[in-house]
Design a protein around this motif. Structure first.
Motif, mmCIF file in Angstrom:
data_model
loop_
_atom_site.group_PDB
_atom_site.id
_atom_site.type_symbol
_atom_site.label_atom_id
_atom_site.label_comp_id
_atom_site.label_asym_id
_atom_site.label_seq_id
_atom_site.Cartn_x
_atom_site.Cartn_y
_atom_site.Cartn_z
ATOM 1 N N THR A 155 0.867 -1.171 0.000
ATOM 2 C CA THR A 155 0.000 0.000 0.000
ATOM 3 C C THR A 155 0.912 1.232 0.000
ATOM 4 O OG1 THR A 155 -1.611 -1.210 1.304
ATOM 5 C CG2 THR A 155 -1.778 1.178 1.341
ATOM 6 N N MET A 159 -2.177 5.931 -0.957
ATOM 7 C CA MET A 159 -3.274 5.009 -0.663
ATOM 8 C C MET A 159 -3.612 5.029 0.826
ATOM 9 S SD MET A 159 -2.006 1.991 -3.200
ATOM 10 C CE MET A 159 -3.210 0.720 -2.847
ATOM 11 N N ARG A 162 -5.404 8.171 1.451
ATOM 12 C CA ARG A 162 -6.751 8.043 0.885
ATOM 13 C C ARG A 162 -7.686 7.315 1.863
ATOM 14 N NH1 ARG A 162 -10.597 9.576 -2.913
ATOM 15 N NH2 ARG A 162 -11.636 7.747 -3.764
ATOM 16 N N VAL A 163 -7.168 6.259 2.478
ATOM 17 C CA VAL A 163 -7.977 5.513 3.447
ATOM 18 C C VAL A 163 -8.394 6.443 4.582
ATOM 19 C CG1 VAL A 163 -7.892 3.707 5.216
ATOM 20 C CG2 VAL A 163 -7.081 3.229 2.910
ATOM 21 N N SER A 282 -4.799 4.407 8.932
ATOM 22 C CA SER A 282 -4.834 3.327 7.978
ATOM 23 C C SER A 282 -3.726 2.373 8.384
ATOM 24 C CB SER A 282 -4.612 3.863 6.567
ATOM 25 O OG SER A 282 -3.253 4.088 6.332
ATOM 26 N N LYS A 366 -7.049 -3.737 -1.165
ATOM 27 C CA LYS A 366 -7.980 -3.089 -0.239
ATOM 28 C C LYS A 366 -7.246 -2.159 0.720
ATOM 29 C CE LYS A 366 -11.115 -6.997 0.074
ATOM 30 N NZ LYS A 366 -11.138 -8.255 0.798
ATOM 31 N N GLY A 367 -8.022 -1.241 1.309
ATOM 32 C CA GLY A 367 -7.466 -0.369 2.338
ATOM 33 C C GLY A 367 -8.169 -0.634 3.656
ATOM 34 N N PHE A 389 -12.012 -0.640 2.932
ATOM 35 C CA PHE A 389 -12.413 0.063 1.711
ATOM 36 C C PHE A 389 -11.968 -0.739 0.491
ATOM 37 C CE2 PHE A 389 -11.832 3.315 4.998
ATOM 38 C CZ PHE A 389 -13.091 3.895 4.996
ATOM 39 N N GLN A 393 -11.570 2.010 -4.646
ATOM 40 C CA GLN A 393 -11.608 3.315 -3.978
ATOM 41 C C GLN A 393 -10.244 3.755 -3.460
ATOM 42 O OE1 GLN A 393 -14.572 3.969 -0.933
ATOM 43 N NE2 GLN A 393 -16.123 2.913 -2.133
ATOM 44 N N THR A 394 -9.411 2.792 -3.061
ATOM 45 C CA THR A 394 -8.149 3.180 -2.409
ATOM 46 C C THR A 394 -7.003 3.372 -3.392
ATOM 47 O OG1 THR A 394 -7.607 0.874 -2.049
ATOM 48 C CG2 THR A 394 -8.700 2.003 -0.252
ATOM 49 N N THR A 395 -7.041 2.681 -4.535
ATOM 50 C CA THR A 395 -5.913 2.771 -5.468
ATOM 51 C C THR A 395 -6.121 3.956 -6.408
ATOM 52 O OG1 THR A 395 -6.005 0.365 -5.404
ATOM 53 C CG2 THR A 395 -4.413 1.335 -6.908
ATOM 54 N N TYR A 403 -6.636 11.543 -6.472
ATOM 55 C CA TYR A 403 -7.862 10.819 -6.798
ATOM 56 C C TYR A 403 -8.851 11.774 -7.448
ATOM 57 C CZ TYR A 403 -5.773 7.297 -3.817
ATOM 58 O OH TYR A 403 -4.919 6.374 -3.287
#
Lengths: 405, 289
Positions: A155, A159, A162-163, A282, A366-367, A389, A393-395, A403
């Motif tokens: 991750t 990312m 973002r989480v 995260s 995933k996050g 998440f 959505q996270t990448t 994003y």
């Protein structure tokens, strides 16, 4: 007197060889040297981020040990070349070069700091080597600094940020201040978080950066409190993270504002104890993630180390699994074969499905948002997964650090 | 937060940092004053103090015992090192001491890694000082106030010991003219062992006191040794008052510098040292070089 010139010469050669060879190089198995799969790990084993490097080392070592017991990969044993860089990019390049040129090692992983990774990637083509990152956070590695021989199984910093931002959206926190470590990863993650907050229309009040190795965080804590923000976003690691959390608890900072962090590691929770309880962030990996592969991994880890695996032990394990799947698919370790094999490769990992997407070689995964809690049966606080998440959505989009939605 | 409250909290922060720096600097300067040795192992012994303190605090369940015993134990290690190794080298030139104390630093660092493992360890602040005190309405960690008090008490105690006791007299005399003291029938070697032990013990005291702020970690050794050298260079090698002034200057410059110009956080201490070296090459209270 009998003279045995051959024996003497051999002894001299062996002695010189032993003296020249670096003491940190660890050879797990000596036989069939030509056939071995050598994986080079220039790690920050000491210095402020030494605890991260130590985790990466343990993660890779357990994998190599268990895999070698099963006969290795493609019937070839795995040999780890481990060296200490102290977290210095110049030293890291020198040690990696040594691994490539002296030991003909063409696979690299475990480079601890993003600043080190950024120094390594321009050399990969010349070395004809593949580098799969297990912890480098800097978003640029899969964006403007991207090179074809680089892959990121972990991750990334963006990312992680973002989480946290997806969580902020859920938790409806209205204003933020940020504190990051004053080097590549800290600046990059704070920037991504700032952009995310602006898009979410959350008031981003300000940011400050602390040099690695800062011992007194009082001025930074004062600044954070003065900002009057509802939440503070932290991008800290290693000893700096421990010092900050211990001191922030003494200032009772958590009673004033929500404390969110880009990464939560067990090693920090052990080091600061109750001072970490309530922290939300995260987790790139947590032993509490609920997947079959993770349950199996945690059991293997407990059998070996009598404790649960930490963040970068899990991340390194996932990275080794990517190596394994890629090498198996390619049928060899040559960069020309391995690169296409790794592209769009999917594995079932400790974090669930991971796709090494072709466009920028980022592992799509995933996050996890976790909260630090006290739980029975553990002598230290542990990270509990509070939100998962999905990877979409996270990448970030290909070759991007930001994003769009 | 009002400006006055901000100023007050920053001043107390700076004083608490100065206290920690003082324990480091004064030990280093005492050792240099008596033995003309730059002790490269000082940072490692500071770290050793934190780890020994961790074990004692966990074993006894109280921070206070660690605070008393860890400096004594590390002091004994220092004295033993002087007796066993340094004493054999007094006829050699300064480079021998650099090498051997650097060697001690490496040995201590690796020994700590072997005994306590590679990870940072938690040393909680003592219960009595784990809360906050309100300074002009602003919560402030009681532990930092304790550090300020501890620094002040130790500074006065060391000063009085140097000025008023027989040991202090011997230390001052030995630092000025060891041969003369020897000629007067005093065992100078004993003074040296004692001072080396005391210097190491003071470093360990700093380490134990710092542990609740930064946890007991391996990087303590390398990050702190530079601060200690800077303090001693600013204050003047071998000067007790100099180490106190050096610690205060560095503490205040770091805290206020970090607050107002965080981008230059690392530079302030060195700029201060540069300035002192240009104006007074021997340090503020040192003999002219």
């Amino acid at each position: 007197m009998t003279i045995r010139p051959r024996l003497t010469r051999r002894a001299v050669v062996a002695g010189t060889g032993a003296a020249v060879a670096s003491p940190w190089v660890w050879t797990s198995a000596r036989a069939q040297a030509g056939g071995m799969i050598k994986i080079g790990m220039p790690l920050a084993l000491t210095g402020p981020l030494g605890s991260v490097g130590q985790q990466q080392k343990r993660g890779a070592e357990l994998y190599a040990k268990l895999q070698n017991e099963k006969g290795g990969i493609l019937g070839r044993k795995i040999e780890l070349l481990i060296e200490d860089t102290v977290g210095n990019p110049a030293t890291c390049v020198r040690k990696a070069q040594e691994m490539v040129e002296r030991y003909d090692c063409r696979l690299l992983t475990g480079i601890t700091l993003s600043s080190e990774a950024l120094a390594i990637v321009p050399k990969l083509a010349e070395w004809n080597a593949i580098f799969i990152s297990s912890d480098n956070g800097d978003g640029r590695l899969t964006a403007e600094s991207f090179v074809p021989n680089f892959f990121r199984a972990n991750t990334s910093g963006p990312m992680g940020a973002r989480v946290v931002s997806l969580y902020v959206k859920q938790a409806k926190i209205k204003s933020f201040f940020a504190l990051g470590l004053d080097y590549a990863w800290g600046h990059n993650s704070v920037q991504v978080f700032e952009d995310e907050m602006k898009r979410l229309k959350v008031n981003f009040i300000g940011k400050v950066f602390a040099p690695t190795g800062t011992k007194d965080y009082s001025t930074y804590i004062t600044k954070i409190r003065q900002s009057g923000a509802e939440g503070v976003y932290l991008v800290l690691a290693g000893d700096d993270n421990n010092a900050f959390l211990a001191q922030a608890a003494q200032y009772q900072l958590a009673s004033k504002m929500a404390m969110l962090t880009e990464q939560i590691e067990l090693v920090a929770l052990r080091a600061v104890g109750d001072a970490s309880v309530g922290l939300i962030g995260s987790a790139r990996y947590a032993f509490t993630i609920d997947t079959p592969a993770n349950k199996e991994f945690v059991e293997l880890w407990k059998a070996e180390h009598k404790t649960v695996p930490d963040t970068f032990e899990g991340e390194q394990w996932q990275c080794m699994k990517v190596f394994e799947a890629g090498i198996t698919k390619a049928g060899g370790i040559e960069a020309d074969k391995l690169r296409p094999a790794l592209e769009d490769l999917t594995i079932e990992s400790v974090k669930g499905k991971v796709l090494m997407r072709k466009c920028d070689h980022q592992g799509v995964q995933k996050g996890f948002a976790v909260k630090v809690v006290k739980k029975e049966g553990f002598d230290h606080p542990i990270p509990e997964v509070i939100s998962t998440f999905p990877a979409e959505q996270t990448t970030p989009p290909c070759n991007k650090m930001t994003y769009e939605d | 937060m009002s400006t006055l409250a901000l100023l007050l909290t920053q001043v107390v922060n700076a004083l608490s940092q100065s206290a920690l720096l003082f324990f480091l600097g004064v030990g280093l300067t005492l050792i240099f004053g008596i033995m003309r040795i730059v002790n490269f192992a000082h940072g490692a012994l500071y770290m050793l103090g934190a780890f020994v303190g961790y074990s004692l605090a966990h074993w006894a369940g109280t921070f206070w015992l660690a605070l008393v015993l860890a400096p004594l134990i590390v002091g004994a290690v220092g004295a033993a090192f002087e007796l066993g190794i340094l004493r054999r080298l007094y006829r050699r030139d300064a480079s021998a001491f650099l090498l051997v104390t650097f060697g001690l630093a490496l040995v201590v660092t690796e020994a700590v890694r072997l005994i306590w493992g590679p990870d940072a360890l938690q040393v909680p602040a003592p219960k009595l000082f784990s809360g906050v005190v309100f300074l002009l309405g602003e919560p402030f960690p009681a532990y930092r106030l304790f550090l300020v008090a501890a620094g002040a008490v130790m500074a006065i105690a060391i000063w009085q010991a140097l000025e008023r006791t027989r040991l202090g007299l011997l230390i001052r005399a030995t630092s000025q003219n060891a041969e003369m003291v020897h000629a007067l029938g005093i065992d100078v070697n004993l003074v040296r062992s004692g001072v080396f032990g005391i210097g190491c013990g003071l470093a360990a005291l700093g380490g134990v006191l710092a542990a609740p702020l930064v946890t007991a970690s391996h990087a303590m050794a390398s990050t702190v040794i530079i601060d200690a050298f800077v303090i001693v260079i600013i204050g003047g090698m071998g000067s007790f008052a100099g180490s106190l002034i050096g610690a205060l200057l560095v503490g205040f410059v770091q805290v206020f510098g970090n607050y107002y110009l965080p981008d230059f956080a690392l530079a302030f201490m060195y700029l201060l040292m540069l300035l002192v070296l240009v104006v007074r090459p021997g340090g503020l209270l040192g003999k002219e070089a």
